[in-house]
Scaffold this motif. Structure first.
Motif, PDB file in Angstrom:
ATOM      1  N   GLU A  34       0.934  -1.244   0.010  1.00  0.00           N
ATOM      2  CA  GLU A  34       0.068   0.068  -0.042  1.00  0.00           C
ATOM      3  C   GLU A  34       0.969   1.176  -0.115  1.00  0.00           C
ATOM      4  O   GLU A  34       1.863   1.636   0.911  1.00  0.00           O
ATOM      5  N   VAL A  35       0.636   2.171  -0.741  1.00  0.00           N
ATOM      6  CA  VAL A  35       1.331   3.229  -0.949  1.00  0.00           C
ATOM      7  C   VAL A  35       0.790   4.275   0.294  1.00  0.00           C
ATOM      8  O   VAL A  35      -0.515   4.670   0.103  1.00  0.00           O
ATOM      9  N   GLN A  36       1.801   4.854   0.845  1.00  0.00           N
ATOM     10  CA  GLN A  36       1.852   6.052   1.850  1.00  0.00           C
ATOM     11  C   GLN A  36       2.655   7.240   1.457  1.00  0.00           C
ATOM     12  O   GLN A  36       3.770   7.032   1.072  1.00  0.00           O
ATOM     13  N   LEU A  37       2.049   8.303   1.714  1.00  0.00           N
ATOM     14  CA  LEU A  37       2.766   9.505   1.658  1.00  0.00           C
ATOM     15  C   LEU A  37       2.664  10.037   2.905  1.00  0.00           C
ATOM     16  O   LEU A  37       1.985  10.265   3.633  1.00  0.00           O
ATOM     17  N   VAL A  38       3.995  10.761   3.526  1.00  0.00           N
ATOM     18  CA  VAL A  38       4.146  11.114   4.694  1.00  0.00           C
ATOM     19  C   VAL A  38       4.893  12.565   4.725  1.00  0.00           C
ATOM     20  O   VAL A  38       5.850  12.735   3.964  1.00  0.00           O
ATOM     21  N   GLU A  39       3.887  13.554   5.232  1.00  0.00           N
ATOM     22  CA  GLU A  39       4.374  14.649   5.201  1.00  0.00           C
ATOM     23  C   GLU A  39       5.085  15.224   6.332  1.00  0.00           C
ATOM     24  O   GLU A  39       4.739  14.538   7.571  1.00  0.00           O
ATOM     25  N   SER A  40       5.917  16.134   6.396  1.00  0.00           N
ATOM     26  CA  SER A  40       6.552  16.632   7.608  1.00  0.00           C
ATOM     27  C   SER A  40       6.837  18.287   7.243  1.00  0.00           C
ATOM     28  O   SER A  40       6.686  18.690   6.046  1.00  0.00           O
ATOM     29  N   GLY A  41       7.057  18.954   8.497  1.00  0.00           N
ATOM     30  CA  GLY A  41       7.522  20.256   8.255  1.00  0.00           C
ATOM     31  C   GLY A  41       6.490  21.356   8.722  1.00  0.00           C
ATOM     32  O   GLY A  41       6.986  22.550   8.606  1.00  0.00           O
ATOM     33  N   GLY A  42       5.456  21.146   9.115  1.00  0.00           N
ATOM     34  CA  GLY A  42       4.435  21.914   9.404  1.00  0.00           C
ATOM     35  C   GLY A  42       4.556  22.586  10.824  1.00  0.00           C
ATOM     36  O   GLY A  42       5.548  22.198  11.384  1.00  0.00           O
ATOM     37  N   GLY A  43       3.909  23.718  11.089  1.00  0.00           N
ATOM     38  CA  GLY A  43       4.167  24.168  12.225  1.00  0.00           C
ATOM     39  C   GLY A  43       3.557  25.578  12.272  1.00  0.00           C
ATOM     40  O   GLY A  43       2.791  25.943  11.568  1.00  0.00           O
ATOM     41  N   LEU A  44       3.955  26.373  13.521  1.00  0.00           N
ATOM     42  CA  LEU A  44       3.705  27.752  13.683  1.00  0.00           C
ATOM     43  C   LEU A  44       4.618  28.792  13.287  1.00  0.00           C
ATOM     44  O   LEU A  44       6.090  28.495  13.504  1.00  0.00           O
ATOM     45  N   VAL A  45       4.182  29.700  12.320  1.00  0.00           N
ATOM     46  CA  VAL A  45       5.282  30.628  11.749  1.00  0.00           C
ATOM     47  C   VAL A  45       4.703  32.036  11.834  1.00  0.00           C
ATOM     48  O   VAL A  45       3.439  32.139  11.875  1.00  0.00           O
ATOM     49  N   GLN A  46       5.468  32.947  12.040  1.00  0.00           N
ATOM     50  CA  GLN A  46       4.810  34.317  11.977  1.00  0.00           C
ATOM     51  C   GLN A  46       4.357  34.956  10.548  1.00  0.00           C
ATOM     52  O   GLN A  46       5.114  34.483   9.722  1.00  0.00           O
ATOM     53  N   PRO A  47       3.496  35.967  10.380  1.00  0.00           N
ATOM     54  CA  PRO A  47       3.232  36.434   9.087  1.00  0.00           C
ATOM     55  C   PRO A  47       4.690  36.893   8.436  1.00  0.00           C
ATOM     56  O   PRO A  47       5.341  37.593   9.079  1.00  0.00           O
ATOM     57  N   GLY A  48       4.888  36.727   7.099  1.00  0.00           N
ATOM     58  CA  GLY A  48       6.192  37.025   6.690  1.00  0.00           C
ATOM     59  C   GLY A  48       7.313  36.106   6.707  1.00  0.00           C
ATOM     60  O   GLY A  48       8.050  36.138   6.049  1.00  0.00           O
ATOM     61  N   GLY A  49       6.993  35.109   7.250  1.00  0.00           N
ATOM     62  CA  GLY A  49       7.881  34.200   7.519  1.00  0.00           C
ATOM     63  C   GLY A  49       7.960  32.878   6.491  1.00  0.00           C
ATOM     64  O   GLY A  49       7.171  32.933   5.622  1.00  0.00           O
ATOM     65  N   SER A  50       8.867  31.832   6.648  1.00  0.00           N
ATOM     66  CA  SER A  50       9.052  30.853   5.791  1.00  0.00           C
ATOM     67  C   SER A  50       8.995  29.593   6.445  1.00  0.00           C
ATOM     68  O   SER A  50       9.062  29.410   7.771  1.00  0.00           O
ATOM     69  N   LEU A  51       8.706  28.534   5.587  1.00  0.00           N
ATOM     70  CA  LEU A  51       8.469  27.237   6.068  1.00  0.00           C
ATOM     71  C   LEU A  51       8.411  26.531   4.933  1.00  0.00           C
ATOM     72  O   LEU A  51       8.240  26.623   3.768  1.00  0.00           O
ATOM     73  N   ARG A  52       8.951  25.025   4.914  1.00  0.00           N
ATOM     74  CA  ARG A  52       9.493  24.200   4.011  1.00  0.00           C
ATOM     75  C   ARG A  52       8.727  22.838   4.386  1.00  0.00           C
ATOM     76  O   ARG A  52       9.118  22.265   5.311  1.00  0.00           O
ATOM     77  N   LEU A  53       7.705  22.282   3.519  1.00  0.00           N
ATOM     78  CA  LEU A  53       7.055  21.080   3.889  1.00  0.00           C
ATOM     79  C   LEU A  53       7.794  20.035   2.862  1.00  0.00           C
ATOM     80  O   LEU A  53       8.100  20.193   1.673  1.00  0.00           O
ATOM     81  N   SER A  54       7.665  18.803   3.439  1.00  0.00           N
ATOM     82  CA  SER A  54       8.395  17.803   2.703  1.00  0.00           C
ATOM     83  C   SER A  54       7.049  16.740   2.525  1.00  0.00           C
ATOM     84  O   SER A  54       6.273  16.534   3.574  1.00  0.00           O
ATOM     85  N   CYS A  55       7.567  15.804   1.703  1.00  0.00           N
ATOM     86  CA  CYS A  55       6.550  14.474   1.365  1.00  0.00           C
ATOM     87  C   CYS A  55       7.216  13.410   0.911  1.00  0.00           C
ATOM     88  O   CYS A  55       8.234  13.513  -0.071  1.00  0.00           O
ATOM     89  N   ALA A  56       7.316  12.362   1.578  1.00  0.00           N
ATOM     90  CA  ALA A  56       8.108  11.049   1.117  1.00  0.00           C
ATOM     91  C   ALA A  56       7.180   9.771   1.005  1.00  0.00           C
ATOM     92  O   ALA A  56       6.324   9.715   2.010  1.00  0.00           O
ATOM     93  N   PRO A  57       7.197   9.314  -0.170  1.00  0.00           N
ATOM     94  CA  PRO A  57       6.224   8.109  -0.374  1.00  0.00           C
ATOM     95  C   PRO A  57       7.095   6.794   0.421  1.00  0.00           C
ATOM     96  O   PRO A  57       8.115   6.681   0.178  1.00  0.00           O
ATOM     97  N   SER A  58       6.173   5.806   0.716  1.00  0.00           N
ATOM     98  CA  SER A  58       6.686   4.752   1.155  1.00  0.00           C
ATOM     99  C   SER A  58       5.476   3.536   0.881  1.00  0.00           C
ATOM    100  O   SER A  58       4.632   3.752   0.449  1.00  0.00           O
ATOM    101  N   GLY A  59       6.028   2.301   0.711  1.00  0.00           N
ATOM    102  CA  GLY A  59       5.466   1.319   0.045  1.00  0.00           C
ATOM    103  C   GLY A  59       5.031   1.272  -1.341  1.00  0.00           C
ATOM    104  O   GLY A  59       4.059   0.695  -2.058  1.00  0.00           O
ATOM    105  N   LEU A  60       5.867   2.247  -2.058  1.00  0.00           N
ATOM    106  CA  LEU A  60       5.768   2.566  -3.467  1.00  0.00           C
ATOM    107  C   LEU A  60       5.954   1.449  -4.455  1.00  0.00           C
ATOM    108  O   LEU A  60       7.177   1.017  -4.499  1.00  0.00           O
TER     109      LEU A  60
END
Lengths: 116, 107
Positions: free
Chosen positions: A1-27
């Motif tokens: 079974e294919v699963q996608l796993v996200e990471s990188g979320g969180g709290l950030v102030q307006p004007g700030g930056s964030l990077r989200l990641s997504c990695a598949p498993s069981g592909l």
């Protein structure tokens, strides 16, 4: 079974930056495209961006020029770089993929909160 | 490109629910449907207008013609209560588009 796993979320102030990641498993099939879809609290699904295996990228008007989608081939991971974040970008962000334009594979979602 | 769905549909158990998705000449596009339950990621229930992924009950079916696509759920069960979204790719703008979503309530 294919699963996608996200990471990188969180709290950030307006004007700030964030990077989200997504990695598949069981592909067991190749991923030809990967989208990011977000859902603000109590709202519907909103498409953010897509990247195709050939490198083409497209963005929703609301994020164009602020967000960048990419793929790290060496790590088989997809990213969403989010800059100049606004309060209205607050949402659960999903990475999603599938076959022939549909999205049969979704991650569990990662929450991004933009607040001072 | 705009996809229009009714905000809510209510149906009694055992009856048939029909959820519409309106769009300009949507019959010329490939429509996909998703089910989303509270706190969960969306699940694909219909792709390419009327195809069912493996594991989706035959009670779920779809059609698409003219300016309206329809998701039909036969013999509705309490477990079908969820939000449903239609989706297309708009090649004129190179944008993926979701409908606003329909909340299905099982009475």
């Amino acid at each position: 079974e294919v699963q996608l796993v996200e990471s990188g979320g969180g709290l950030v102030q307006p004007g700030g930056s964030l990077r989200l990641s997504c990695a598949p498993s069981g592909l067991t099939v190749s991923i030809n495209y990967m989208s990011w879809v977000r859902q603000a609290p109590g709202k519907g699904l909103e498409w953010v961006s897509v990247i195709y295996s050939g490198g083409r990228t497209y963005y929703a008007d609301s994020v164009k020029g602020r967000f960048t989608i990419s793929r790290d081939n060496s790590k088989n991971t997809w990213h969403l770089q989010m800059n100049s974040l606004r309060v209205e970008d607050t949402a659960v962000y999903y990475c999603a993929s599938g076959i022939s334009g549909s999205y049969g594979y979704w991650g569990q979602g990662t929450l991004v909160t933009v607040s001072s | 490109y705009v996809l229009t769905q009714p905000p809510s549909v209510s149906v009694a158990p055992g009856k048939t629910a029909r959820i519409t998705c309106g769009g300009n000449n949507i019959g010329s596009k490939s429509v996909h449907w998703y089910q989303q339950k509270p706190g969960q990621a969306p699940v694909l229930v219909i792709y390419h207008d009327s195809d069912r992924p493996s594991g989706i009950p035959e009670r779920f079916s779809g059609s698409n013609s003219g300016n309206t696509a329809t998701l039909t759920i036969s013999w509705v069960e309490a477990g079908d209560e969820a939000d449903y979204y239609c989706q297309v790719w708009d090649s004129s703008s190179d944008h993926l588009v979701f409908g606003g979503g329909t909340k299905l309530t099982v009475l």
